[in-house]
Design a protein around this motif. Structure first.
Motif, PDB file in Angstrom:
ATOM      1  N   VAL A 150       0.856  -1.194   0.000  1.00  0.00           N
ATOM      2  CA  VAL A 150       0.000   0.000   0.000  1.00  0.00           C
ATOM      3  C   VAL A 150       0.889   1.240   0.000  1.00  0.00           C
ATOM      4  O   VAL A 150       1.996   1.220   0.560  1.00  0.00           O
ATOM      5  N   ASP A 151       0.381   2.291  -0.628  1.00  0.00           N
ATOM      6  CA  ASP A 151       1.084   3.575  -0.599  1.00  0.00           C
ATOM      7  C   ASP A 151       1.031   4.104   0.841  1.00  0.00           C
ATOM      8  O   ASP A 151      -0.046   4.149   1.450  1.00  0.00           O
ATOM      9  N   THR A 153      -1.369   7.393   0.943  1.00  0.00           N
ATOM     10  CA  THR A 153      -2.777   7.379   0.516  1.00  0.00           C
ATOM     11  C   THR A 153      -3.491   6.070   0.835  1.00  0.00           C
ATOM     12  O   THR A 153      -4.714   6.006   0.795  1.00  0.00           O
ATOM     13  N   GLU A 209      -3.412   3.628  -1.103  1.00  0.00           N
ATOM     14  CA  GLU A 209      -3.695   3.054  -2.428  1.00  0.00           C
ATOM     15  C   GLU A 209      -2.950   1.718  -2.576  1.00  0.00           C
ATOM     16  O   GLU A 209      -1.746   1.651  -2.331  1.00  0.00           O
ATOM     17  N   PRO A 250      -8.326   5.601   4.701  1.00  0.00           N
ATOM     18  CA  PRO A 250      -7.278   4.921   3.926  1.00  0.00           C
ATOM     19  C   PRO A 250      -5.893   5.518   4.126  1.00  0.00           C
ATOM     20  O   PRO A 250      -4.886   4.815   4.017  1.00  0.00           O
ATOM     21  N   GLU A 251      -5.806   6.818   4.454  1.00  0.00           N
ATOM     22  CA  GLU A 251      -4.482   7.441   4.649  1.00  0.00           C
ATOM     23  C   GLU A 251      -3.742   6.829   5.847  1.00  0.00           C
ATOM     24  O   GLU A 251      -2.535   7.022   5.988  1.00  0.00           O
TER      25      GLU A 251
END
Ligand SMILES: Cc1cc2nc3c(=O)[nH]c(=O)nc-3n(C[C@H](O)[C@H](O)[C@H](O)COP(=O)(O)OP(=O)(O)OC[C@H]3O[C@@H](n4cnc5c(N)ncnc54)[C@H](O)[C@@H]3O)c2cc1C
Length: 617
Positions: A176-177, A180, A182, A516-517
């Protein structure tokens, strides 16, 4: 989500081990590779150091003899070490060290190219060297330059969260980023886990704050762990994380404890009387806590920890002499007295002696906003290194096909290790893994071919709402430091194991983050929880069969006290349950050493590959 891109091999981590793994793969002809890192500038190698950060290698100077087998024997004598690891780490030592020299790491040599050494802990010779307080940083930077020159992609800001496996072993990696949340999924045939030590499971730690560790990735993929109960702990400052070894102790600072009402005591003198300054002096070069020194210099660690556990804060004060010294240097034992005399430092206060003997030590703290001329330095007994880790074979491959581990993530050490051997291991393990992967890639000719089916991964449902991940992590770390650090209590560890096991089982129901962050925080907590559970399992097993670590150490080995430990503690996971057991270590290998036979073998290998042996880059 289906994998979007295929790499033959993905290396996780941008420390000494990760960069070397990628650099070596490229040099051996494996080019479809990438490095994934949660942060290029994060991790232990780049962000840590010590008074004289040590690299342990085969002797390369003077007239005193040394040999690969002697070095291997030293590593093996640490106890709980597999013979093949000891031999490979010794045999590759010169090659790895010289490569760093060639890459520009400033290890000191004389005008004829001899690399003089000094003696480090658990070292029968003088095999240690150092490029100064920041050896591992210089190593990382030199290796990074080499990787960058080759154009190897570094995928920065991606936290690896799951190693994907199929019937044939590793087939992908999910990330995952870190900003973010993502997701990103890659297909690959091999992963080299160079994620460093599991720093994130302790509150009292001298690992840099940017180091978390990801041993849980390997656990989750089904890999076994080795010797997770074996750690190094020692006295370090907490506001700025730094080991207080060497001259910080040899100048004989005051150890003070301050209770919640602000009352100050010199607790070492209370407990040890006039021998207190001598014990402090010994801490300079007997830095890690050592059960065998629980009646000697390691009493200092035990007394510091005792004060903290009863709710007091402990400081080193360099501005005045400790009780028992009071300008009467003649009261010191001969070792401390002679050392200070030869250093021209039989005078003044600890800070004045530090200024004389190692002014850089004062400047280092000043650079981090701490003025040792004026203020006391808060300390704790902190975790510094995990000697255990992911269980690997002679090629640093784990029990999962295609998953390798190198550097501190790998479990190649046991009870003791010579100071500096961790940095040697980052280079040797990553090279061994790269060589194995390159051999297989040449035989299968599959490097550039995407797999027929790209792997898929679906992120787990993360609960969003009132966040509790940070609090749960703080509690876990505080509990680990309380019950499962250098001075362990088995009943406390068992109760903690049950709580951590509960957290692992009910993770999805218990943990929530804002959105999500914060996905990275969510997965870091998961990793810390399953790593702590495995560590507790190994510690409990070891306490019940071999002896409790710490002041209450009871050695239950048959014939205890007679030589190095000949077993290791393995930890395995099976359908959500964790189990640890004691297993014998392998003997030192006795491989072929007849030159003509090795030459013939090398010719045959080259013929099988249809090529002449390729020189290393
Ligand atoms: C204070 C201190 C002093 C020390 N002194 C010495 C010494 O004198 N001699 C010695 O030999 N050793 C010493 N050590 C130990 C040695 O520094 C480490 O063992 C070594 O640097 C570890 O290197 P590594 O490459 O394995 O891991 P690291 O350098 O820790 O690198 C790990 C990398 O993995 C990344 N990463 C982790 N998890 C993930 C993930 N899930 N996804 C993506 N990226 C991830 C990190 O961000 C980092 O880039 C010391 C350690 C400390 C803390």
């Amino acid at each position: 989500m289906k994998a979007s891109k295929y790499y033959h091999t993905i290396v996780i981590g941008t420390g000494c081990a990760g960069y070397n793994a990628a650099d070596r793969l490229y040099g051996l002809g494996v080019r479809n590779i990438a490095i994934v890192t949660e942060g290029r500038l994060m991790g232990t190698s780049r962000n840590t150091g010590s008074d004289k950060q040590t690299y342990y290698k085969l002797s390369l100077c003077g007239a005193d003899g040394d040999s690969v087998r002697e070095l291997a024997d030293t590593l093996y004598a640490g106890g709980g070490v597999m013979g093949e690891h000891a031999l490979a780490e010794a045999a590759y030592s010169t090659r790895c060290f010289m490569r760093l020299v060639e890459l520009g790491v400033p290890f000191p040599a004389n005008e004829f190219g001899e690399y003089a050494g000094y003696k480090t802990d658990h070292d029968p010779r003088t095999r240690a060297t150092s490029a100064g307080p920041l050896t591992s940083k210089y190593m990382t930077e030199a290796l990074e330059r080499s990787v960058r020159d080759k154009g190897i992609p570094v995928l920065d800001g991606l936290l690896a969260i799951k190693i994907l496996t199929g019937a044939d072993g590793v087939n992908g990696l999910s990330c995952v980023d870190v900003h973010t949340g993502e997701p990103a999924v890659f297909a690959c045939r091999n992963v080299i886990l160079c994620t460093g030590g599991p720093a994130g499971i302790y509150k009292n730690t001298v690992y840099p704050e940017s180091q978390h560790g990801s041993t849980g990735l390997a656990v989750d993929a089904g890999a076994a762990l080795s010797n997770m109960e074996e750690w190094q702990y020692g006295i370090a400052s907490t506001a700025f994380r730094w080991n207080l070894s060497g001259t910080y102790q040899q100048v004989l600072p005051r150890y003070i404890s301050v209770d919640p009402k602000g009352r100050e005591r010199e607790f070492l003198y209370e407990a040890l009387g006039p021998k207190a300054p001598d014990m402090v002096f010994l801490k300079g070069y007997q830095w890690p806590f050592d059960t065998r020194k629980a009646e000697g210099s390691s009493q200092v660690d035990l007394l510091v920890a005792f004060e903290i556990k009863r709710g007091n804060r402990v400081y080193l004060d360099f501005t005045a002499n400790p009780q028992g010294l009071d300008d009467r240097f003649g009261a010191l034992g001969s070792e401390a007295y002679d050392y200070l005399k030869r250093s021209g430092a039989l005078f003044g206060t600890p800070i004045e002696r530090l200024q004389k003997m190692n002014s850089g030590a004062i400047e280092l703290y000043a650079a981090h906003g701490i003025d040792l001329w004026r203020e006391p330095l808060e300390i704790a007994v902190c975790a510094q290194h995990c000697n255990g880790g992911v269980c690997v074979d002679a090629d640093w491959q784990t029990s999962v096909r295609g998953l390798f581990a190198a550097g501190e993530a790998a479990g190649t050490f046991g009870v003791y290790r010579p100071g500096g051997s961790a940095l040697n291991s980052t280079q040797v393990g990553s090279l061994r893994a790269a060589e194995r992967i390159a051999r297989e890639a040449q035989l299968s000719c599959e490097e550039q071919n995407e797999p027929k089916e790209m792997p898929e991964y679906c992120l787990p449902d993360i609960r969003y709402g009132k966040p509790n991940a940070a609090e749960l992590l703080d509690n876990l770390r505080a509990d680990m430091s309380k019950h499962a650090d250098f001075d362990r209590d088995t009943a406390g560890m068992k109760a903690l194991f049950e709580r951590v096991d509960g957290l692992c089982r009910d993770f999805a129901k218990t943990v929530s983050v804002r959105g999500p962050e914060d996905a990275a925080a969510y997965f870091r907590l998961y990793d810390a929880a399953i790593t702590a559970r495995a560590t507790l399992s190994a510690m409990i097993c070891s306490a019940e069969t071999i002896g409790t670590h710490g002041s209450a150490f009871v050695d239950r080995r048959p014939g205890s006290g007679t030589g190095a430990r000949t077993t290791r503690t393995l930890t395995v996971h099976d359908r959500g349950t964790v189990r640890s057991f004691i297993s014998p270590v392998s003997a030192m290998p006795d491989p072929e050493l007849w030159f003509e036979t090795l030459l013939e073998r090398s010719r045959k290998t080259a013929e099988a590959r249809g090529k002449k042996p390729r020189p290393q880059q």
